[in-house]
Design a protein around this motif. Structure first.
Motif, mmCIF file in Angstrom:
data_model
loop_
_atom_site.group_PDB
_atom_site.id
_atom_site.type_symbol
_atom_site.label_atom_id
_atom_site.label_comp_id
_atom_site.label_asym_id
_atom_site.label_seq_id
_atom_site.Cartn_x
_atom_site.Cartn_y
_atom_site.Cartn_z
ATOM 1 N N VAL A 9 0.865 -1.179 0.000
ATOM 2 C CA VAL A 9 0.000 0.000 0.000
ATOM 3 C C VAL A 9 0.901 1.228 0.000
ATOM 4 O O VAL A 9 1.851 1.305 0.779
ATOM 5 C CB VAL A 9 -0.940 0.017 1.224
ATOM 6 N N THR A 10 0.591 2.167 -0.894
ATOM 7 C CA THR A 10 1.415 3.367 -1.005
ATOM 8 C C THR A 10 0.607 4.614 -0.682
ATOM 9 O O THR A 10 -0.611 4.648 -0.826
ATOM 10 C CB THR A 10 1.983 3.509 -2.429
ATOM 11 N N GLY A 11 1.336 5.616 -0.230
ATOM 12 C CA GLY A 11 0.792 6.946 -0.023
ATOM 13 C C GLY A 11 1.811 7.930 -0.563
ATOM 14 O O GLY A 11 2.911 7.540 -0.972
ATOM 15 N N PHE A 12 1.454 9.192 -0.555
ATOM 16 C CA PHE A 12 2.343 10.199 -1.128
ATOM 17 C C PHE A 12 2.896 11.145 -0.077
ATOM 18 O O PHE A 12 2.256 11.423 0.931
ATOM 19 C CB PHE A 12 1.607 11.000 -2.198
ATOM 20 N N GLU A 13 4.099 11.651 -0.368
ATOM 21 C CA GLU A 13 4.745 12.631 0.495
ATOM 22 C C GLU A 13 4.013 13.973 0.380
ATOM 23 O O GLU A 13 3.225 14.181 -0.540
ATOM 24 C CB GLU A 13 6.206 12.797 0.092
ATOM 25 N N PRO A 14 4.290 14.883 1.317
ATOM 26 C CA PRO A 14 3.692 16.216 1.232
ATOM 27 C C PRO A 14 4.123 16.932 -0.046
ATOM 28 O O PRO A 14 5.171 16.629 -0.621
ATOM 29 C CB PRO A 14 4.259 16.944 2.457
ATOM 30 N N LEU A 30 -3.193 2.464 8.578
ATOM 31 C CA LEU A 30 -3.414 1.083 8.156
ATOM 32 C C LEU A 30 -2.274 0.188 8.619
ATOM 33 O O LEU A 30 -2.496 -0.934 9.075
ATOM 34 C CB LEU A 30 -3.559 1.009 6.637
ATOM 35 N N GLU A 31 -1.054 0.701 8.530
ATOM 36 C CA GLU A 31 0.104 -0.071 8.984
ATOM 37 C C GLU A 31 -0.008 -0.384 10.474
ATOM 38 O O GLU A 31 0.309 -1.488 10.909
ATOM 39 C CB GLU A 31 1.390 0.694 8.684
ATOM 40 N N GLN A 32 -0.469 0.580 11.252
ATOM 41 C CA GLN A 32 -0.643 0.364 12.695
ATOM 42 C C GLN A 32 -1.749 -0.656 12.978
ATOM 43 O O GLN A 32 -1.600 -1.502 13.848
ATOM 44 C CB GLN A 32 -0.983 1.691 13.393
ATOM 45 N N LEU A 41 1.843 -7.042 5.176
ATOM 46 C CA LEU A 41 1.617 -5.697 4.670
ATOM 47 C C LEU A 41 2.927 -4.918 4.577
ATOM 48 O O LEU A 41 3.696 -4.865 5.530
ATOM 49 C CB LEU A 41 0.653 -4.948 5.588
ATOM 50 N N HIS A 42 3.156 -4.301 3.414
ATOM 51 C CA HIS A 42 4.314 -3.437 3.201
ATOM 52 C C HIS A 42 3.796 -2.072 2.781
ATOM 53 O O HIS A 42 2.919 -1.984 1.922
ATOM 54 C CB HIS A 42 5.224 -3.995 2.103
#
Length: 75
Positions: A9-14, A30-32, A41-42
């Protein structure tokens, strides 16, 4: 458990004037929480740069080999 499903699962930087990117905050939550004992999960924070993401994703998929294969461009 030997047969865990791998999920990336990816997210974006500011970016711009924003101090945080809510997509990355959601991924960290989600990681928590996790996805259960049957899922490996990565998570990865990506730059807000199309070319950089295009270069990063193949190596990320190769490293973790998540179920579902390599994502393709939508066009």
């Amino acid at each position: 458990m030997a047969n865990k499903k791998k999920v990336v699962v990816t997210g974006f930087e500011p970016f711009g004037e924003h101090a945080v990117n809510s997509s990355w905050v959601a991924v960290q939550e989600l990681e928590q929480l996790g996805l259960g004992e049957t899922v490996d999960l990565h998570v990865c924070e990506l730059p807000v740069d199309y070319q950089a993401v295009e270069n990063i994703l193949p190596s990320l998929w190769k490293e973790h080999q998540p179920q579902g294969g390599i994502p393709q461009r939508p066009y």
